[in-house]
Design an enzyme around this catalytic site. Structure first.
Site, short mmCIF file in Angstrom:
data_model
loop_
_atom_site.label_atom_id
_atom_site.label_comp_id
_atom_site.label_asym_id
_atom_site.label_seq_id
_atom_site.Cartn_x
_atom_site.Cartn_y
_atom_site.Cartn_z
N CYS A 5 0.87 -1.18 0.00
CA CYS A 5 0.00 0.00 0.00
C CYS A 5 0.90 1.23 0.00
CB CYS A 5 -0.89 -0.01 1.24
SG CYS A 5 -1.99 1.43 1.35
N HIS B 233 -2.51 -4.10 -10.85
CA HIS B 233 -3.25 -2.93 -11.32
C HIS B 233 -3.53 -3.08 -12.82
CE1 HIS B 233 -2.68 -0.46 -7.68
NE2 HIS B 233 -1.57 -1.17 -7.56
N GLU C 224 -10.48 0.38 -6.01
CA GLU C 224 -9.51 -0.50 -5.37
C GLU C 224 -10.07 -1.89 -5.12
OE1 GLU C 224 -6.98 0.40 -2.18
OE2 GLU C 224 -6.83 2.55 -2.62
N CYS D 227 -4.75 6.28 -4.37
CA CYS D 227 -4.12 4.95 -4.29
C CYS D 227 -2.67 5.15 -4.72
CB CYS D 227 -4.85 3.98 -5.21
SG CYS D 227 -4.13 2.33 -5.26
N GLY E 262 -1.50 2.57 -7.14
CA GLY E 262 -2.26 2.82 -8.37
C GLY E 262 -1.71 3.99 -9.15
#
Ligand code: API
Length: 281
Positions: A72, A164, A213, A222, A225
């Site tokens: 993350c 992703h 997400e 994100c 992301g």
């Protein structure tokens, strides 16, 4: 159980100091309980920090559906600030072990001189479909047509430790992210599900994006992301290798360094509150 609520560009998590606190239930269940609005604290998920022999701390992150993720970006930036403020990390260079490996964060001063910003070495992007994973042909997944909800959209797939799929659209603000996001999250091409990004390159150094997400739904930002979007934009010849990334919750700066192949993400961290979770239903 004491907690700290933080966000990075609006991507908010409940952080638990696993050095000094015990979880009242398994983390997967706690993530669902604390994330719920009204009955819980309301967040995109749960992040637990614990001691680690090879780093200043270990981060485990759980989405608000209880699923554990490998990495993350916004979370690791906030975790670095917490480890520094708790005294578990000594200097302004913090090392955090994640399920995707070791990440190094340089804490940076804001306009008032407080170490509230961070520059994360997010490592190298993973582009081979089998390693993302994405069940698509070829050695790279660039502009691959995928069909869901009666629509066929072209995606570029990148892993930043977590999967992703990036689709470039004319106007993310007008795009049906909440309708199509969940369909592509669970598309058959993604055996582990996938984080889905919809982005518009508005200039060689400026990209606007929204994200659906995996395991949390649409979030305001994100970090992994944003890195995946930049890599996808470069692979598609749409942007330079360093951009300002504009997300609904705020702005991140992303660089894909040609020299070492690493992606660097710089952005803010905010401590919203600290408190005690009593867990009464
Ligand atoms: N939903 C993601 C984890 C959170 C990533 C995101 N919040 C970030 O800042 O990178 C996944 O299941 O891979």
């Amino acid at each position: 159980m004491k907690f700290t609520k933080m966000h990075g560009a609006g991507n908010d998590y409940i952080y638990v100091d696993g050095f000094r606190e015990r979880l009242p239930m398994p983390a997967e269940q706690l993530a669902i309980a604390v994330s719920r609005p009204h009955f819980g604290l309301g967040s995109d998920g749960l992040i637990v920090l614990t001691p680690c022999a090879e780093a200043d701390g270990r981060m485990r992150i759980y989405n608000n559906d209880g699923s554990e993720a490998m990495m993350c970006g916004n979370g690791v930036r906030c975790a670095a600030r917490l480890l520094h403020e708790w005294g578990d990390a000594k200097g302004d260079e913090v090392r955090v072990m994640t399920n995707a490996g070791l990440r190094t964060i340089k804490l940076l001063p804001d306009a008032r001189g407080r170490l509230t910003r961070g520059r994360v070495d997010m490592g190298k992007p993973v582009l081979r479909p089998a390693d993302i994973p994405a069940a698509v042909p070829g050695e790279r997944a660039v502009g691959v047509p995928l069909t869901a909800g009666g629509q066929t959209l072209r995606f570029t797939c990148v892993s930043m430790g977590n999967p992703h799929a990036v689709c470039f659209v004319e106007d993310p603000d007008q795009f049906p992210v909440t309708e199509l996001g969940p369909l592509y999250e669970r598309h058959a091409a993604f055996p582990n599900r996938c984080n889905i990004e919809f982005a518009h390159v508005s200039g060689p150094e400026e990209i606007h994006m929204r994200v659906w997400e995996r395991g949390s739904g649409e979030t305001l930002a994100c970090g992994t992301g944003a890195c995946a979007v930049l890599v996808a934009a470069v692979l598609n010849g749409l942007s330079e290798r360093a951009v300002d990334m504009y997300l609904p919750g705020g702005q991140l700066h992303i660089l894909w360094d040609e020299a070492d192949g690493h992606v660097y993400m710089t952005g803010p961290t905010s401590i919203t509150c600290t408190g005690e979770w009593l867990g009464d239903e």
